[in-house]
Each structure stands twice: as structure tokens, then as C-alpha cells.
Motif scaffolding. Structure first.
Motif, PDB file in Angstrom:
ATOM      1  N   VAL A 217       0.869  -1.171   0.000  1.00 30.80           N
ATOM      2  CA  VAL A 217       0.000   0.000   0.000  1.00 30.80           C
ATOM      3  C   VAL A 217       0.907   1.222   0.000  1.00 30.80           C
ATOM      4  CG1 VAL A 217      -1.567   1.421   1.392  1.00 30.80           C
ATOM      5  CG2 VAL A 217      -2.010  -1.020   1.112  1.00 30.80           C
ATOM      6  N   VAL A 218       0.668   2.152  -0.905  1.00 37.41           N
ATOM      7  CA  VAL A 218       1.471   3.374  -1.023  1.00 37.41           C
ATOM      8  C   VAL A 218       0.625   4.559  -0.577  1.00 37.41           C
ATOM      9  CG1 VAL A 218       2.698   4.898  -2.596  1.00 37.41           C
ATOM     10  CG2 VAL A 218       2.840   2.421  -2.912  1.00 37.41           C
ATOM     11  N   ALA A 219       1.085   5.267   0.448  1.00 35.08           N
ATOM     12  CA  ALA A 219       0.342   6.409   0.981  1.00 35.08           C
ATOM     13  C   ALA A 219       1.179   7.674   0.861  1.00 35.08           C
ATOM     14  CB  ALA A 219      -0.032   6.160   2.444  1.00 35.08           C
ATOM     15  N   ASP A 220       0.728   8.600   0.031  1.00 35.41           N
ATOM     16  CA  ASP A 220       1.406   9.889  -0.163  1.00 35.41           C
ATOM     17  C   ASP A 220       0.387  10.852  -0.758  1.00 35.41           C
ATOM     18  OD1 ASP A 220       3.080  12.065  -1.353  1.00 35.41           O
ATOM     19  OD2 ASP A 220       4.715  10.772  -0.684  1.00 35.41           O
ATOM     20  N   ASP A 221       0.311  12.067  -0.241  1.00 36.14           N
ATOM     21  CA  ASP A 221      -0.706  13.000  -0.729  1.00 36.14           C
ATOM     22  C   ASP A 221      -0.324  13.634  -2.057  1.00 36.14           C
ATOM     23  OD1 ASP A 221       1.327  14.432   0.792  1.00 36.14           O
ATOM     24  OD2 ASP A 221       0.100  16.222   0.493  1.00 36.14           O
ATOM     25  N   ASN A 222       0.956  13.543  -2.446  1.00 32.57           N
ATOM     26  CA  ASN A 222       1.389  14.121  -3.714  1.00 32.57           C
ATOM     27  C   ASN A 222       1.088  13.136  -4.839  1.00 32.57           C
ATOM     28  OD1 ASN A 222       2.978  14.889  -6.005  1.00 32.57           O
ATOM     29  ND2 ASN A 222       4.267  16.135  -4.669  1.00 32.57           N
ATOM     30  N   PRO A 223       0.185  13.472  -5.755  1.00 33.19           N
ATOM     31  CA  PRO A 223      -0.204  12.505  -6.797  1.00 33.19           C
ATOM     32  C   PRO A 223       0.941  12.125  -7.726  1.00 33.19           C
ATOM     33  CG  PRO A 223      -1.118  14.674  -7.266  1.00 33.19           C
ATOM     34  CD  PRO A 223      -0.550  14.751  -5.889  1.00 33.19           C
ATOM     35  N   VAL A 224       1.878  13.050  -7.939  1.00 36.37           N
ATOM     36  CA  VAL A 224       3.015  12.751  -8.818  1.00 36.37           C
ATOM     37  C   VAL A 224       3.933  11.741  -8.145  1.00 36.37           C
ATOM     38  CG1 VAL A 224       5.032  13.716  -9.976  1.00 36.37           C
ATOM     39  CG2 VAL A 224       2.901  15.014  -9.914  1.00 36.37           C
ATOM     40  N   VAL A 225       4.230  11.968  -6.873  1.00 35.80           N
ATOM     41  CA  VAL A 225       5.085  11.041  -6.126  1.00 35.80           C
ATOM     42  C   VAL A 225       4.411   9.677  -6.028  1.00 35.80           C
ATOM     43  CG1 VAL A 225       6.095  10.535  -3.868  1.00 35.80           C
ATOM     44  CG2 VAL A 225       6.222  12.858  -4.799  1.00 35.80           C
ATOM     45  N   ARG A 226       3.133   9.692  -5.730  1.00 36.84           N
ATOM     46  CA  ARG A 226       2.384   8.434  -5.567  1.00 36.84           C
ATOM     47  C   ARG A 226       2.359   7.635  -6.869  1.00 36.84           C
ATOM     48  NH1 ARG A 226      -1.829  10.727  -3.849  1.00 36.84           N
ATOM     49  NH2 ARG A 226      -3.186  10.409  -5.648  1.00 36.84           N
ATOM     50  N   ALA A 227       2.084   8.319  -7.970  1.00 34.84           N
ATOM     51  CA  ALA A 227       2.039   7.637  -9.267  1.00 34.84           C
ATOM     52  C   ALA A 227       3.419   7.123  -9.660  1.00 34.84           C
ATOM     53  CB  ALA A 227       1.504   8.583 -10.335  1.00 34.84           C
ATOM     54  N   GLY A 228       4.454   7.923  -9.381  1.00 35.51           N
ATOM     55  CA  GLY A 228       5.802   7.501  -9.719  1.00 35.51           C
ATOM     56  C   GLY A 228       6.230   6.272  -8.931  1.00 35.51           C
ATOM     57  N   LEU A 229       5.911   6.263  -7.631  1.00 35.95           N
ATOM     58  CA  LEU A 229       6.248   5.103  -6.806  1.00 35.95           C
ATOM     59  C   LEU A 229       5.509   3.855  -7.276  1.00 35.95           C
ATOM     60  CD1 LEU A 229       6.226   6.675  -3.226  1.00 35.95           C
ATOM     61  CD2 LEU A 229       8.203   5.710  -4.414  1.00 35.95           C
TER      62      LEU A 229
ATOM     63  N   VAL B  74       1.490  -3.226  -6.201  1.00 38.91           N
ATOM     64  CA  VAL B  74       0.827  -2.189  -5.405  1.00 38.91           C
ATOM     65  C   VAL B  74      -0.668  -2.483  -5.429  1.00 38.91           C
ATOM     66  CG1 VAL B  74       0.329   0.270  -5.181  1.00 38.91           C
ATOM     67  CG2 VAL B  74       2.610  -0.487  -5.907  1.00 38.91           C
ATOM     68  N   VAL B  75      -1.221  -2.829  -4.268  1.00 40.94           N
ATOM     69  CA  VAL B  75      -2.624  -3.228  -4.206  1.00 40.94           C
ATOM     70  C   VAL B  75      -3.549  -2.054  -3.922  1.00 40.94           C
ATOM     71  CG1 VAL B  75      -2.095  -5.593  -3.544  1.00 40.94           C
ATOM     72  CG2 VAL B  75      -2.411  -3.861  -1.758  1.00 40.94           C
ATOM     73  N   ALA B  76      -2.991  -0.937  -3.418  1.00 40.70           N
ATOM     74  CA  ALA B  76      -3.837   0.226  -3.130  1.00 40.70           C
ATOM     75  C   ALA B  76      -2.969   1.460  -2.937  1.00 40.70           C
ATOM     76  CB  ALA B  76      -4.684  -0.011  -1.882  1.00 40.70           C
ATOM     77  N   GLU B  77      -3.569   2.617  -3.232  1.00 37.73           N
ATOM     78  CA  GLU B  77      -2.924   3.904  -2.979  1.00 37.73           C
ATOM     79  C   GLU B  77      -3.783   4.691  -1.998  1.00 37.73           C
ATOM     80  OE1 GLU B  77      -2.122   6.061  -6.542  1.00 37.73           O
ATOM     81  OE2 GLU B  77      -1.273   4.328  -7.598  1.00 37.73           O
ATOM     82  N   ALA B  78      -3.145   5.612  -1.268  1.00 39.56           N
ATOM     83  CA  ALA B  78      -3.871   6.415  -0.287  1.00 39.56           C
ATOM     84  C   ALA B  78      -3.286   7.816  -0.265  1.00 39.56           C
ATOM     85  CB  ALA B  78      -3.772   5.778   1.094  1.00 39.56           C
ATOM     86  N   THR B  79      -4.132   8.790   0.065  1.00 38.74           N
ATOM     87  CA  THR B  79      -3.685  10.188   0.092  1.00 38.74           C
ATOM     88  C   THR B  79      -3.498  10.711   1.508  1.00 38.74           C
ATOM     89  OG1 THR B  79      -5.952  11.055   0.044  1.00 38.74           O
ATOM     90  CG2 THR B  79      -4.884  10.628  -2.076  1.00 38.74           C
ATOM     91  N   ASN B  80      -3.860   9.922   2.514  1.00 37.86           N
ATOM     92  CA  ASN B  80      -3.628  10.325   3.902  1.00 37.86           C
ATOM     93  C   ASN B  80      -3.640   9.082   4.800  1.00 37.86           C
ATOM     94  OD1 ASN B  80      -6.399   9.700   4.590  1.00 37.86           O
ATOM     95  ND2 ASN B  80      -6.986  11.707   3.769  1.00 37.86           N
TER      96      ASN B  80
ATOM     97  N   HIS C 188      -5.101   3.439   6.352  1.00 37.06           N
ATOM     98  CA  HIS C 188      -5.601   2.458   7.316  1.00 37.06           C
ATOM     99  C   HIS C 188      -6.748   1.653   6.728  1.00 37.06           C
ATOM    100  CE1 HIS C 188      -7.769   1.260  11.151  1.00 37.06           C
ATOM    101  NE2 HIS C 188      -6.574   0.725  11.272  1.00 37.06           N
ATOM    102  N   GLU C 189      -7.639   2.331   6.027  1.00 40.09           N
ATOM    103  CA  GLU C 189      -8.756   1.629   5.397  1.00 40.09           C
ATOM    104  C   GLU C 189      -8.253   0.648   4.332  1.00 40.09           C
ATOM    105  OE1 GLU C 189     -12.144   1.881   6.114  1.00 40.09           O
ATOM    106  OE2 GLU C 189     -11.306   2.860   7.887  1.00 40.09           O
ATOM    107  N   ALA C 190      -7.271   1.089   3.531  1.00 37.62           N
ATOM    108  CA  ALA C 190      -6.724   0.223   2.489  1.00 37.62           C
ATOM    109  C   ALA C 190      -5.996  -0.972   3.095  1.00 37.62           C
ATOM    110  CB  ALA C 190      -5.776   1.020   1.599  1.00 37.62           C
ATOM    111  N   ALA C 191      -5.265  -0.731   4.178  1.00 35.95           N
ATOM    112  CA  ALA C 191      -4.528  -1.811   4.825  1.00 35.95           C
ATOM    113  C   ALA C 191      -5.475  -2.844   5.428  1.00 35.95           C
ATOM    114  CB  ALA C 191      -3.605  -1.248   5.896  1.00 35.95           C
ATOM    115  N   ARG C 192      -6.562  -2.392   6.007  1.00 39.69           N
ATOM    116  CA  ARG C 192      -7.541  -3.316   6.587  1.00 39.69           C
ATOM    117  C   ARG C 192      -8.199  -4.159   5.500  1.00 39.69           C
ATOM    118  NH1 ARG C 192     -11.651  -0.210  10.349  1.00 39.69           N
ATOM    119  NH2 ARG C 192     -12.457  -2.334  10.466  1.00 39.69           N
TER     120      ARG C 192
ATOM    121  N   THR D  49      -5.466  12.988   8.421  1.00 40.77           N
ATOM    122  CA  THR D  49      -4.676  12.126   9.296  1.00 40.77           C
ATOM    123  C   THR D  49      -3.286  11.959   8.718  1.00 40.77           C
ATOM    124  OG1 THR D  49      -6.685  10.907   9.889  1.00 40.77           O
ATOM    125  CG2 THR D  49      -4.580   9.881  10.434  1.00 40.77           C
ATOM    126  N   ASP D  50      -2.277  12.503   9.416  1.00 38.14           N
ATOM    127  CA  ASP D  50      -0.918  12.413   8.882  1.00 38.14           C
ATOM    128  C   ASP D  50      -0.314  11.046   9.175  1.00 38.14           C
ATOM    129  OD1 ASP D  50       0.097  12.376  11.523  1.00 38.14           O
ATOM    130  OD2 ASP D  50       0.251  14.560  11.575  1.00 38.14           O
TER     131      ASP D  50
END
Length: 249
Positions: A16-28, A40-46, A51-55, A71-72
Motif C-alpha cells: 500500500v502506497v500512501a502519499d498525498d502528492n499525486p506525482v510522487v504516488r504515481a511515480g512510486l 501495489v494493491v492500493a494507494e492512499a492520500t492520507n 488504514h482503510e486500504a490496509a484493513r 490524518t498524517d
């Protein structure tokens, strides 16, 4: 006659990749997904979305940014580590933030700009295997209490494990406090890390030794400090136990 069958391949490492920057998130996501053994099974912005994606997905590893809206990462961290190992992947390299993340259970801390693509892939795999990875800024922050107590401790400016190991091996080298408890230089270094709140895995990664070696050192430390727990040993070492004096006096 039956032919030998090859064992089935290991299942892909699920992230699960969690980052609020869409460019960083997409690149990762693109970078990690390019490897056949990583998905990568899910992305998150906060932190809340992470937590929801991990559950829902029960990943093998969670990559978590520190500063995100709502939520930081630090707030979400203690909840996420109950689900999967978490590696902080962030631009935030402040000492207090690094130490708080490690205290709350992060298995690794990588600061952007201090690792290559191959090192990131290796770190993800090592986190799943139960090991710890810290980039130089994070490692230096984790041992900051040692630097405060030892003005002669050199600054870690490179990413070389040899450089980091050399700087850390100087901890306590010329300090007389270790003689009070008859600790060796390495034992004094490890006792400082215990007092700073590190667990065995984090100590092993910081000192570039195995967890088994850490445990052996701790057994000897406990014997020399006549202690049966980390808390008791730390109290005696820091001079906060009743009737004790600081080990650094």
C-alpha cells in the motif's frame, strides 16, 4: 518415473502506497509495479485512507509519507503497524520526527534523495523479511542522543554503510562513563541505543550487526548492570534508578 517439479514461485510482495502528492504516488506505483515480484494493491492520500486500504487488502508492507492532510503519517502509524510493517518514505528528515516514527513502530525510514531505485526495491523486500532500513539522515537522527553526549561524534554526510558504521563505532570510545559498569565500547553504544528507546531490530540496523549479536550484547550488558529488563538497565545507565548515579558521570 515422475519428474521433479519446481517449487511454486513466492507470491508477489503486496504494497500500500500512501502519499498525498499525486506525482510522487504515481511515480512510486509505476516504479514498484515494474518488478514482477511486487504489486501495489492500493494507494492512499492520507493516514485514514491508508488504514482503510490496509484493513481491506492486508498488504505485506505499507509505504507511508509523514506530512499528509487530515490524518498524517505519524498519527496513523501506531494503527498501521498492527496490520503490516511500515516503512516511512518521506522528505521529512527532522530528528524528532524520525525518532517518533521509530518509537511508534516504523520498520524503516527512507528520506527522499538519499536512496537509489535499486535501494528502494531492496529496502521494501528487506522490510517484508523483518529487517530494518534507514537512510543516513534517519540513522543519524536515531542516534542523535549519542551525538549530544559525545561532542566528538563525526557528522554522517554520506550514504556509505562503512562511513556510518565508522562514525557509530566511535560512540563512547573516549568517554569514561562506560568504565563504571565495565562495558565495552560496543556494549556502551548499544546501551545508549536501548536508553534511547530502540528495539533490537533497530539497534541491529543502526550498528550493522545481526539481531542475534544484539541479543548477545544485551545479555552481557544486563549481567554487568545487574538488571533483568531494558527499563531497569536504562534507569541505572542514565542514573534515574533509586540510589544510582548516571553512567556518564
Amino acid at each position: 518415473m515422475k519428474t521433479a517439479q519446481s517449487p511454486p514461485p513466492d507470491p508477489p510482495l503486496r504494497l500500500v502506497v500512501a502519499d498525498d502528492n499525486p506525482v510522487v504516488r504515481a511515480g512510486l506505483t509505476a516504479l514498484l509495479s515494474a518488478h514482477a515480484d511486487i504489486r501495489v494493491v492500493a494507494e492512499a492520500t492520507n493516514g485514514h485512507e491508508a488504514h482503510e486500504a490496509a484493513r481491506e487488502h492486508r498488504p505485506d508492507v505499507i509505504l507511508l509519507d509523514v506530512r499528509m492532510p487530515g490524518t498524517d503519517g505519524i498519527t496513523a502509524l501506531p494503527h498501521l503497524v498492527r496490520i503490516a510493517p511500515v516503512m516511512m518514505l518521506t522528505y521529512s528528515g527532522e530528528s524528532e520526527t524520525v525518532r517518533e516514527a521509530l518509537r511508534l513502530g516504523a520498520s524503516g525510514y527512507l528520506v527522499h534523495g538519499e536512496f537509489t531505485t535499486d535501494e528502494l526495491i531492496e529496502a521494501v523486500r528487506e522490510i517484508r523479511a523483518g529487517r530494518t532500513r534507514l537512510t543516513p539522515t534517519a540513522a543519524a537522527a536515531a542516534t542523535a542522543p549519542l551525538a549530544q553526549a559525545n561532542d566528538e561524534l563525526p557528522t554522517v554526510t554520506g550514504s556509505s554503510p562503512e562511513l556510518l558504521s565508522q562514525s557509530q563505532s566511535n560512540v563512547g570510545q573516549s568517554s569514561p562513563y562506560r568504565s563504571r559498569f565495565l562495558l565495552s565500547r560496543r556494549e556502551a553504544e548499544i546501551m545508549d541505543l536501548i536508553a534511547a528507546g530502540m528495539n533490537n531490530q533497530q539497534i541491529a540496523a543502526t550498528c550493522f550487526i545481526s539481531e542475534k549479536t544484539v541479543k548477545n550484547h544485551i545479555n552481557r550488558i544486563f549481567a554487568k548492570l545487574h538488571s533483568t529488563s531494558r527499563a531497569e538497565a536504562a534507569a541505572k545507565w542514565l542514573g534515574t534508578a533509586p540510589g544510582s548515579h548516571p553512567g556518564r558521570s
